[in-house]
Design a protein around this motif. Structure first.
Motif, PDB file in Angstrom:
ATOM      1  N   ARG A  28      34.356  46.954  44.259  1.00 58.20           N
ATOM      2  CA  ARG A  28      32.937  46.104  43.580  1.00 58.20           C
ATOM      3  C   ARG A  28      33.987  44.552  42.705  1.00 58.20           C
ATOM      4  NH1 ARG A  28      28.925  48.876  43.094  1.00 58.20           N
ATOM      5  NH2 ARG A  28      29.347  51.040  43.123  1.00 58.20           N
ATOM      6  N   ARG A  29      35.000  44.810  43.214  1.00 58.51           N
ATOM      7  CA  ARG A  29      36.179  42.955  43.106  1.00 58.51           C
ATOM      8  C   ARG A  29      34.893  41.679  43.797  1.00 58.51           C
ATOM      9  NH1 ARG A  29      37.104  38.520  41.774  1.00 58.51           N
ATOM     10  NH2 ARG A  29      39.459  38.380  40.213  1.00 58.51           N
ATOM     11  N   ALA A  30      35.208  41.135  42.756  1.00 57.65           N
ATOM     12  CA  ALA A  30      34.130  40.009  44.047  1.00 57.65           C
ATOM     13  C   ALA A  30      35.252  38.670  44.089  1.00 57.65           C
ATOM     14  CB  ALA A  30      32.706  39.303  44.288  1.00 57.65           C
ATOM     15  N   LEU A  31      34.886  37.668  44.996  1.00 58.23           N
ATOM     16  CA  LEU A  31      36.234  36.338  44.111  1.00 58.23           C
ATOM     17  C   LEU A  31      34.968  35.311  43.692  1.00 58.23           C
ATOM     18  CD1 LEU A  31      37.140  35.339  48.126  1.00 58.23           C
ATOM     19  CD2 LEU A  31      39.490  36.270  45.853  1.00 58.23           C
ATOM     20  N   THR A  32      36.356  34.432  42.713  1.00 57.55           N
ATOM     21  CA  THR A  32      34.303  34.043  41.985  1.00 57.55           C
ATOM     22  C   THR A  32      34.667  32.747  43.270  1.00 57.55           C
ATOM     23  OG1 THR A  32      36.769  32.676  40.923  1.00 57.55           O
ATOM     24  CG2 THR A  32      35.463  34.384  39.637  1.00 57.55           C
ATOM     25  N   VAL A  33      33.588  31.189  42.036  1.00 55.37           N
ATOM     26  CA  VAL A  33      33.448  30.170  43.039  1.00 55.37           C
ATOM     27  C   VAL A  33      34.533  29.694  43.124  1.00 55.37           C
ATOM     28  CG1 VAL A  33      31.673  28.392  42.802  1.00 55.37           C
ATOM     29  CG2 VAL A  33      30.959  30.381  42.418  1.00 55.37           C
ATOM     30  N   LYS A  34      35.531  29.728  41.888  1.00 59.50           N
ATOM     31  CA  LYS A  34      36.802  28.681  42.234  1.00 59.50           C
ATOM     32  C   LYS A  34      37.379  29.042  43.297  1.00 59.50           C
ATOM     33  CE  LYS A  34      35.972  25.764  38.373  1.00 59.50           C
ATOM     34  NZ  LYS A  34      36.550  25.167  37.089  1.00 59.50           N
ATOM     35  N   GLN A  36      36.695  31.396  45.170  1.00 58.49           N
ATOM     36  CA  GLN A  36      36.425  31.329  47.116  1.00 58.49           C
ATOM     37  C   GLN A  36      36.646  29.777  47.731  1.00 58.49           C
ATOM     38  OE1 GLN A  36      32.443  32.587  47.785  1.00 58.49           O
ATOM     39  NE2 GLN A  36      32.149  31.264  49.415  1.00 58.49           N
ATOM     40  N   GLU A  37      36.393  29.197  46.405  1.00 55.77           N
ATOM     41  CA  GLU A  37      37.442  27.525  46.912  1.00 55.77           C
ATOM     42  C   GLU A  37      38.457  27.287  46.805  1.00 55.77           C
ATOM     43  OE1 GLU A  37      36.602  22.953  44.781  1.00 55.77           O
ATOM     44  OE2 GLU A  37      35.637  24.854  43.980  1.00 55.77           O
ATOM     45  N   VAL A  38      38.964  27.768  46.798  1.00 55.32           N
ATOM     46  CA  VAL A  38      40.544  27.451  47.101  1.00 55.32           C
ATOM     47  C   VAL A  38      40.538  28.970  48.021  1.00 55.32           C
ATOM     48  CG1 VAL A  38      43.264  28.757  46.667  1.00 55.32           C
ATOM     49  CG2 VAL A  38      41.724  27.729  44.677  1.00 55.32           C
ATOM     50  N   PHE A  39      40.275  29.469  48.567  1.00 54.76           N
ATOM     51  CA  PHE A  39      40.472  30.914  50.225  1.00 54.76           C
ATOM     52  C   PHE A  39      40.023  29.419  51.102  1.00 54.76           C
ATOM     53  CE2 PHE A  39      38.944  33.748  52.729  1.00 54.76           C
ATOM     54  CZ  PHE A  39      39.658  34.143  53.326  1.00 54.76           C
ATOM     55  N   GLU A  40      39.291  28.698  50.935  1.00 51.84           N
ATOM     56  CA  GLU A  40      38.328  28.348  52.284  1.00 51.84           C
ATOM     57  C   GLU A  40      38.827  27.081  51.987  1.00 51.84           C
ATOM     58  OE1 GLU A  40      34.051  27.557  51.824  1.00 51.84           O
ATOM     59  OE2 GLU A  40      33.288  29.725  50.705  1.00 51.84           O
ATOM     60  N   ASN A  41      39.724  26.370  51.179  1.00 48.10           N
ATOM     61  CA  ASN A  41      40.660  25.230  51.851  1.00 48.10           C
ATOM     62  C   ASN A  41      42.163  25.617  51.925  1.00 48.10           C
ATOM     63  OD1 ASN A  41      38.117  23.795  50.390  1.00 48.10           O
ATOM     64  ND2 ASN A  41      38.928  23.088  48.449  1.00 48.10           N
ATOM     65  N   TYR A  42      42.069  26.951  51.858  1.00 47.88           N
ATOM     66  CA  TYR A  42      43.644  27.500  52.430  1.00 47.88           C
ATOM     67  C   TYR A  42      43.529  26.967  54.064  1.00 47.88           C
ATOM     68  CZ  TYR A  42      48.399  28.890  53.223  1.00 47.88           C
ATOM     69  OH  TYR A  42      49.390  29.257  53.407  1.00 47.88           O
ATOM     70  N   LEU A  43      42.492  27.786  53.928  1.00 49.57           N
ATOM     71  CA  LEU A  43      42.527  28.413  55.474  1.00 49.57           C
ATOM     72  C   LEU A  43      42.507  27.019  56.392  1.00 49.57           C
ATOM     73  CD1 LEU A  43      39.931  31.529  55.004  1.00 49.57           C
ATOM     74  CD2 LEU A  43      42.457  31.375  56.497  1.00 49.57           C
ATOM     75  N   LYS A 170      46.444  42.887  56.350  1.00 46.48           N
ATOM     76  CA  LYS A 170      47.676  42.206  56.203  1.00 46.48           C
ATOM     77  C   LYS A 170      47.593  40.903  56.804  1.00 46.48           C
ATOM     78  CE  LYS A 170      50.263  46.642  58.434  1.00 46.48           C
ATOM     79  NZ  LYS A 170      51.025  46.987  59.746  1.00 46.48           N
ATOM     80  N   ALA A 171      46.863  39.782  57.844  1.00 45.09           N
ATOM     81  CA  ALA A 171      47.212  38.901  57.792  1.00 45.09           C
ATOM     82  C   ALA A 171      46.555  38.426  56.034  1.00 45.09           C
ATOM     83  CB  ALA A 171      45.694  38.101  58.445  1.00 45.09           C
ATOM     84  N   LEU A 172      45.280  39.559  55.541  1.00 43.32           N
ATOM     85  CA  LEU A 172      44.664  38.646  53.996  1.00 43.32           C
ATOM     86  C   LEU A 172      45.880  38.172  53.260  1.00 43.32           C
ATOM     87  CD1 LEU A 172      41.210  40.260  53.394  1.00 43.32           C
ATOM     88  CD2 LEU A 172      42.209  37.642  53.809  1.00 43.32           C
ATOM     89  N   LYS A 173      46.806  39.348  52.806  1.00 45.24           N
ATOM     90  CA  LYS A 173      47.735  39.623  52.743  1.00 45.24           C
ATOM     91  C   LYS A 173      48.625  38.404  52.475  1.00 45.24           C
ATOM     92  CE  LYS A 173      48.300  44.370  50.947  1.00 45.24           C
ATOM     93  NZ  LYS A 173      49.177  45.847  51.085  1.00 45.24           N
ATOM     94  N   ARG A 174      49.047  38.295  53.713  1.00 44.71           N
ATOM     95  CA  ARG A 174      50.309  36.894  54.384  1.00 44.71           C
ATOM     96  C   ARG A 174      49.519  35.430  53.405  1.00 44.71           C
ATOM     97  NH1 ARG A 174      50.971  39.074  58.397  1.00 44.71           N
ATOM     98  NH2 ARG A 174      49.478  37.974  59.930  1.00 44.71           N
ATOM     99  N   MET A 187      50.623  24.052  39.715  1.00 44.95           N
ATOM    100  CA  MET A 187      50.023  24.107  38.398  1.00 44.95           C
ATOM    101  C   MET A 187      48.536  24.462  38.702  1.00 44.95           C
ATOM    102  SD  MET A 187      53.146  24.956  36.970  1.00 44.95           S
ATOM    103  CE  MET A 187      51.883  25.195  34.869  1.00 44.95           C
ATOM    104  N   GLY A 188      47.473  25.132  40.418  1.00 43.18           N
ATOM    105  CA  GLY A 188      46.583  25.213  40.539  1.00 43.18           C
ATOM    106  C   GLY A 188      46.145  27.296  40.314  1.00 43.18           C
ATOM    107  N   LEU A 189      44.678  27.274  40.745  1.00 47.57           N
ATOM    108  CA  LEU A 189      44.447  28.439  40.370  1.00 47.57           C
ATOM    109  C   LEU A 189      45.119  29.284  41.409  1.00 47.57           C
ATOM    110  CD1 LEU A 189      41.658  30.517  38.954  1.00 47.57           C
ATOM    111  CD2 LEU A 189      40.611  30.101  40.714  1.00 47.57           C
ATOM    112  N   THR A 190      45.092  30.682  41.220  1.00 46.25           N
ATOM    113  CA  THR A 190      45.449  31.497  42.476  1.00 46.25           C
ATOM    114  C   THR A 190      44.820  32.047  42.539  1.00 46.25           C
ATOM    115  OG1 THR A 190      46.202  32.868  40.746  1.00 46.25           O
ATOM    116  CG2 THR A 190      48.455  31.085  41.530  1.00 46.25           C
ATOM    117  N   LEU A 191      44.775  33.064  43.830  1.00 45.76           N
ATOM    118  CA  LEU A 191      44.092  34.309  44.344  1.00 45.76           C
ATOM    119  C   LEU A 191      44.506  35.354  43.971  1.00 45.76           C
ATOM    120  CD1 LEU A 191      43.300  32.842  47.857  1.00 45.76           C
ATOM    121  CD2 LEU A 191      41.888  32.644  45.977  1.00 45.76           C
ATOM    122  N   PRO A 192      43.502  36.471  43.539  1.00 40.03           N
ATOM    123  CA  PRO A 192      43.515  38.016  43.780  1.00 40.03           C
ATOM    124  C   PRO A 192      44.305  38.542  45.069  1.00 40.03           C
ATOM    125  CG  PRO A 192      41.497  37.593  43.190  1.00 40.03           C
ATOM    126  CD  PRO A 192      42.283  36.243  43.221  1.00 40.03           C
TER     127      PRO A 192
END
Length: 266
Positions: A28-34, A36-43, A170-174, A187-192
């Motif tokens: 039931r865990r979902a990424l917050t908007v921020k 999600q933004e960090v994840f998308e930008n990094y990819l 496994k790719a997601l973990k990396r 000093m930015g927001l980290t991903l869970p």
């Protein structure tokens, strides 16, 4: 014994029941908007992981299950009318129980009628499919998998075989690990830590936050029971309600201060 079923559905039932509560919380865990933004930008900005961008972005913006995405074929796409046909799912199981020597993939039809659906193709999803086709063309990648008569799968590995869910996680973990190192440096927001299923739940959460009709959400996600959708809907709306109330309290406090200042000036 007649090999009508690939595995005994009661195998490991007690083990699963013991883990039910913990597993339910994880799903039931979902990424917050921020986040999600960090994840998308990094990819998008990290060359090392850009080849993973299409499949994860498609999951994030369609809400499809992992098996539905990995089993997707080019013929399931209607690029002109911008629609995706979801009509089967890819599963990985122990074929040794059916008398074969190894584990392997199989194609299953949706368990319920609700699982068979058409999902609108958002512009970003359409772009991801184009990006994936271009990547395969540049690297001479061709689908070599033929599973239960199905072939021409969209998402394949460097050997031309379909993607495995374990490989994706496994790719997601990396990706999360390296993204967090970079975020910590500035000093930015980290991903869970999260798995592929979180991307599906994130999509559903964004729909609820945008006020999309609950029946539409149920259809898009392929939920056979409305209570599954309602549970997600209720969870998210509770958070939205609290956020709105907190904002109301903040504005009320500001208004009171404004009235007080006027009285002092008068």
């Amino acid at each position: 014994e007649d090999e009508y079923m690939r595995f005994n559905p009661s195998d490991g039932a007690l083990k699963e029941l013991k883990k039910a509560r913990e597993r339910d919380i994880m799903k039931r865990r979902a990424l917050t908007v921020k986040e999600q933004e960090v994840f998308e930008n990094y990819l998008a900005l990290t060359p090392e992981y850009q080849h993973w961008q299409p499949i994860f972005m498609v999951m994030l913006y369609t809400g499809m299950r992992v098996g539905e995405v990995t089993g997707l074929r080019w013929c399931d796409l209607d690029m002109e009318n911008e629609a995706i046909s979801v009509n089967h799912t890819l599963v990985y199981f122990d074929r040794r129980r059916a008398g074969e020597e190894t584990c392997g993939f199989a194609v299953n039809l949706p368990k319920t009628k609700a699982g068979e659906r058409t999902i609108p193709m958002l512009p970003i999803v359409k772009e991801m499919f184009r990006m994936e086709r271009q990547y395969q063309k540049e690297n001479n990648l061709v689908c070599k998998s033929k599973i239960d008569g199905y072939t021409d799968f969209i998402f394949i590995n460097r050997f031309g075989n379909v993607q495995h869910q374990g490989t994706l996680n496994k790719a997601l973990k990396r990706i999360i690990r390296d993204c967090n190192f970079k975020q910590l440096d500035k000093m930015g927001l980290t991903l869970p830590p999260f798995s592929c299923h979180y991307l599906r739940h994130t999509f559903t959460t964004r729909l609820v936050e945008a006020g999309v009709n609950i029946k539409v959400i149920q259809n898009l996600c392929g939920h056979s029971r409305s209570d599954v959708t309602l549970d997600i809907y209720t969870t998210v709306t509770k958070k939205l309600k609290q956020a709105e109330f907190d904002d109301f309290q903040k504005k009320l406090k500001e208004k009171k201060q404004e009235w007080k200042n006027r009285q002092e000036e008068g």
